[in-house]
Design a protein around this motif. Structure first.
Motif, PDB file in Angstrom:
ATOM      1  N   LYS A   1      -0.462   6.678  -6.901  1.00  0.00           N
ATOM      2  CA  LYS A   1       0.020   7.752  -6.329  1.00  0.00           C
ATOM      3  C   LYS A   1      -0.026   7.788  -5.053  1.00  0.00           C
ATOM      4  CE  LYS A   1       2.298  12.380  -7.698  1.00  0.00           C
ATOM      5  NZ  LYS A   1       1.494  13.249  -7.909  1.00  0.00           N
ATOM      6  N   GLU A   2      -1.643   7.726  -4.494  1.00  0.00           N
ATOM      7  CA  GLU A   2      -1.369   7.981  -3.461  1.00  0.00           C
ATOM      8  C   GLU A   2      -0.794   6.362  -2.286  1.00  0.00           C
ATOM      9  OE1 GLU A   2      -4.756   8.242  -5.307  1.00  0.00           O
ATOM     10  OE2 GLU A   2      -3.602   9.627  -6.283  1.00  0.00           O
ATOM     11  N   LEU A   3      -0.939   6.825  -0.890  1.00  0.00           N
ATOM     12  CA  LEU A   3      -0.409   5.468  -0.069  1.00  0.00           C
ATOM     13  C   LEU A   3      -1.857   5.635   0.322  1.00  0.00           C
ATOM     14  CD1 LEU A   3       2.139   7.093   2.381  1.00  0.00           C
ATOM     15  CD2 LEU A   3       2.388   5.348   0.388  1.00  0.00           C
ATOM     16  N   GLY A   4      -1.832   3.925   0.555  1.00  0.00           N
ATOM     17  CA  GLY A   4      -3.131   3.356   0.954  1.00  0.00           C
ATOM     18  C   GLY A   4      -3.508   3.431   2.594  1.00  0.00           C
ATOM     19  N   ALA A   5      -4.283   2.958   3.022  1.00  0.00           N
ATOM     20  CA  ALA A   5      -4.958   3.419   4.043  1.00  0.00           C
ATOM     21  C   ALA A   5      -3.551   2.843   5.016  1.00  0.00           C
ATOM     22  CB  ALA A   5      -6.140   2.474   4.376  1.00  0.00           C
ATOM     23  N   LYS A   6      -3.631   3.959   6.176  1.00  0.00           N
ATOM     24  CA  LYS A   6      -2.391   3.103   6.689  1.00  0.00           C
ATOM     25  C   LYS A   6      -3.396   2.658   8.921  1.00  0.00           C
ATOM     26  CE  LYS A   6      -0.490   7.082   9.479  1.00  0.00           C
ATOM     27  NZ  LYS A   6      -0.048   8.371   9.961  1.00  0.00           N
ATOM     28  N   VAL A   7      -1.537   1.701   8.434  1.00  0.00           N
ATOM     29  CA  VAL A   7      -2.642   0.797  10.084  1.00  0.00           C
ATOM     30  C   VAL A   7      -1.345   1.503  10.882  1.00  0.00           C
ATOM     31  CG1 VAL A   7      -2.701  -1.459  10.760  1.00  0.00           C
ATOM     32  CG2 VAL A   7      -3.926  -0.823   9.428  1.00  0.00           C
ATOM     33  N   GLU A   8      -1.427   1.498  12.109  1.00  0.00           N
ATOM     34  CA  GLU A   8      -0.124   1.764  13.017  1.00  0.00           C
ATOM     35  C   GLU A   8      -0.308   0.694  14.504  1.00  0.00           C
ATOM     36  OE1 GLU A   8       1.392   5.428  15.335  1.00  0.00           O
ATOM     37  OE2 GLU A   8      -1.108   5.478  15.195  1.00  0.00           O
TER      38      GLU A   8
ATOM     39  N   LEU B   1      -6.645  -8.706   1.730  1.00  0.00           N
ATOM     40  CA  LEU B   1      -8.454  -7.579   1.695  1.00  0.00           C
ATOM     41  C   LEU B   1      -7.992  -6.859   0.409  1.00  0.00           C
ATOM     42  CD1 LEU B   1      -8.208  -5.324   4.676  1.00  0.00           C
ATOM     43  CD2 LEU B   1      -9.928  -6.786   3.843  1.00  0.00           C
ATOM     44  N   LEU B   2      -7.227  -6.010  -0.074  1.00  0.00           N
ATOM     45  CA  LEU B   2      -7.367  -5.235  -1.919  1.00  0.00           C
ATOM     46  C   LEU B   2      -7.415  -6.414  -2.140  1.00  0.00           C
ATOM     47  CD1 LEU B   2      -4.298  -2.921  -1.069  1.00  0.00           C
ATOM     48  CD2 LEU B   2      -7.072  -2.694  -0.407  1.00  0.00           C
ATOM     49  N   GLU B   3      -7.013  -7.397  -2.453  1.00  0.00           N
ATOM     50  CA  GLU B   3      -7.024  -8.651  -3.736  1.00  0.00           C
ATOM     51  C   GLU B   3      -7.906  -9.127  -4.477  1.00  0.00           C
ATOM     52  OE1 GLU B   3      -4.013 -11.295  -2.665  1.00  0.00           O
ATOM     53  OE2 GLU B   3      -2.543 -10.711  -5.117  1.00  0.00           O
ATOM     54  N   SER B   4      -8.898  -9.405  -2.663  1.00  0.00           N
ATOM     55  CA  SER B   4     -10.058  -9.824  -2.838  1.00  0.00           C
ATOM     56  C   SER B   4     -11.663  -8.862  -2.900  1.00  0.00           C
ATOM     57  CB  SER B   4     -10.431 -10.503  -1.715  1.00  0.00           C
ATOM     58  OG  SER B   4     -10.542  -9.152  -0.207  1.00  0.00           O
ATOM     59  N   GLY B   5     -11.091  -7.669  -2.947  1.00  0.00           N
ATOM     60  CA  GLY B   5     -11.677  -6.362  -3.676  1.00  0.00           C
ATOM     61  C   GLY B   5     -12.038  -5.688  -2.074  1.00  0.00           C
ATOM     62  N   GLY B   6     -11.655  -6.490  -1.221  1.00  0.00           N
ATOM     63  CA  GLY B   6     -12.371  -5.203  -0.123  1.00  0.00           C
ATOM     64  C   GLY B   6     -11.358  -3.906   0.084  1.00  0.00           C
TER      65      GLY B   6
END
Ligand SMILES: [Zn+2]
Lengths: 98, 474
Positions: free
Chosen positions: B203-210, B234-239
């Protein structure tokens, strides 16, 4: 926030404003600015429950001007007013993060 | 696990005003540095800003064009930061009460119609231009204080294609609406892009990169694609993804962490005491609404329904306003929309791109193209000759009729002239004649080619065909 920073953290605000303060200056201004804040805090004694918040005290709106070109400053004066200039541009200490 | 990207855009558009937002200095791109500056835009003590009414009008019209509500009450705020591009150490902007609220835009993304929503449009002032040299930075304040509006989308896009379609549509609408020229090379349209990635279903958005301050659509697309890949990997590798500001390096095709000042984002907004709020009455909004121009989507529909053009043509012609306006001007001098469209999409676009110039600079004016089309429609010249005339005018100028006469390009429909060529072709080519008579109708094309050759392209093909058939079918 520590007791010394009660009301306003002068060290933090100085950093935001790029002002270098010594420890002594920080303490001095902390005391002085807290006094100012306390003075303004007197307003908290008033009951403003029924008052609409407003950005301005006067009910004046739409102070506009036509989109017509006026006179700008003389370039030589602009440069003379600046701390330093190179080729008509105003020179400032190198900006790091851009 | 499946991941999805969410993208939001903050698009800065410089409005087409003569003067700056809060002072009467001229806005002029490319002027000598610091020649259009005054105490207000240089932040001299005691100088007071006054709102430019044209900028307010353009911002509200932009809002109306993008389906926003115009806020009946809006106000100004100071965004405080210490950087030499803003001499007074704050930027005047609108924090909680912007001029325009809400809004949406429906665009075609690779054949699928998608609606993207807009959170707000607020008016603000532009910053100065910095140049960095060895040991110092140089500042030109000509741009400081110019009228700039920020169109903030909701985080409602999911791919680089979405973002590109959205920005292209915004640019088109701003140009059509006379709000801005959106010349990206002049910095008149720049975007900050927010990209985040989350597992599908979260539901929540991931960390935002600008990714800040980009003007090229191509780079924005590359940066978004790179960022989606980077964050997903990054997310796939558990980061985890850091919430941060990144820059885009087009040479390497990568984004990189931008060093930012600690606490740089503590802008300490507060109401601007030097400017009174803006109230916009409903009658004013209706007046502005009545002045809005026709948008590209509306023009496309009209070209198809009223002029009978194919959807494809309508899309190409309305893609930019200059082309569309040029087409409309030509249509004042002719009724043959398809012929005009063919010339614009064919000869015109080819020659413009070869010679790298814009349609407004073309020697072929709308009236001259209508003249060429009229000559073709009257069968005075063939379509092929029409194309030659077009290219001649494009390169050297001139009048269609005069060129056709001078160069003897008029086609020959005169029977006596055609008859000689037709007889000759029949006499010299017994085999195709025989085949035609034996029931192979395609063989007549060879004879036709011979006649065209003999006439050096000037014979009227329709008349030749008729003449040949008359003779062979006898
Ligand atoms: Zn000024």
């Amino acid at each position: 926030m520590s007791e010394a920073n009660e009301g306003m953290d002068v060290g933090y605000v100085a950093k935001l404003a790029n002002i270098d303060l010594t420890t002594e200056e920080t303490a001095l201004f902390q005391g002085q600015l807290n006094q100012v804040l306390h003075y303004v805090e007197q307003l908290n004694e008033l009951d403003v429950g029924g008052v609409e918040p407003t950005a301005h005290a006067f009910p004046v709106y739409n102070v506009l001007r036509k989109d017509e070109v006026g006179t700008s400053l003389n370039h030589a004066d602009v440069v003379a007013n600046a701390p330093a200039a190179t080729d008509g541009e105003i020179r400032v200490p190198k900006i790091l993060d851009q | 696990m499946q991941y999805e990207a969410t993208i939001g855009l903050e698009t800065h558009v410089m409005q087409k005003t003569n003067t700056k937002m809060f002072c009467a200095c001229k806005y002029e791109y490319g002027a000598e540095p610091n020649t259009h500056v005054c105490p207000v835009c240089l932040g001299y003590p005691g100088a007071l800003p006054v709102m430019n009414e044209k900028a307010i009008e353009l911002c509200c019209k932009a809002g109306l064009l993008l389906g926003c509500e115009i806020n009946p009450y809006s106000k100004w705020d100071r965004k405080n930061y210490f950087y030499p591009d803003m001499a007074k150490n704050y930027q005047i902007t609108q924090a909680d009460q912007p001029l325009c609220l809400g809004g949406q835009l429906t665009v075609d993304v690779d054949g699928e119609m998608k609606t993207f929503t807009i959170e707000r449009i607020h008016q603000e002032e532009n910053a100065a231009k910095n140049t960095h040299v060895a040991g110092a930075s140089l500042v030109d304040y000509n741009r400081a204080g110019t009228a700039l509006m920020e169109i903030v989308s909701n985080p409602c896009m999911h791919s680089a294609e979405d973002a590109l379609a959205y920005m292209t549509a915004v640019k088109q609408i701003m140009q059509y609406g006379g709000i801005s020229n959106c010349d990206q090379e002049k910095g008149q349209m720049r975007s900050d892009v927010n990209v985040s990635v989350r597992p599908v279903g979260q539901k929540e958005l991931g960390a935002k990169v600008e990714i800040k301050n980009m003007n090229s659509f191509a780079f924005i697309k590359e940066a978004i694609e790179y960022e989606i890949d980077r964050q997903t990997a990054l997310l796939e590798s558990g980061g985890t993804v850091d919430q941060e500001t990144r820059g885009y390096d087009p040479d390497r095709g990568e984004t990189f962490t931008q060093r930012t000042k600690e606490n740089a984002h503590d802008y300490r907004y507060f109401p601007e005491p030097d400017l009174m709020p803006v109230k916009i009455p409903a009658e004013q909004i209706e007046q502005w609404r009545s002045e809005l121009p026709e948008l590209p989507a509306q023009r496309r529909v009209r070209y198809v329904q009223e002029l009978g053009l194919p959807e494809y043509d309508a899309g190409v012609l309305t893609a930019d306003m200059a082309t569309s306006d040029w087409f409309e001007q030509a249509m004042r001098h002719t009724k043959n929309a398809k012929a005009v469209s063919n010339f614009i999409m064919g000869e015109m676009m080819r020659l413009l791109s070869e010679q790298n110039c814009s349609i407004s600079e073309s020697n072929v004016t709308p009236e001259k193209l209508a003249g060429i089309v009229a000559l073709i429609d009257a069968k005075t010249i063939s379509t092929g000759a029409g194309k030659q005339v077009f290219e001649i005018i494009f390169n050297d100028g001139g009048d269609p009729k005069a060129i056709v006469e001078e160069r003897g390009m008029a086609q020959v429909s005169d029977d006596s002239a055609l008859e000689g060529w037709a007889d000759e072709a029949i006499a010299n080519n017994p085999k195709p004649v025989e085949e035609y008579k034996a029931g192979n109708p395609a063989s007549i094309n060879f004879l036709m080619g011979q006649v065209m050759k003999a006439s050096r392209g000037k014979a009227n093909p329709g008349a030749v065909m008729q003449m040949l058939k008359q003779k062979l079918d006898r």
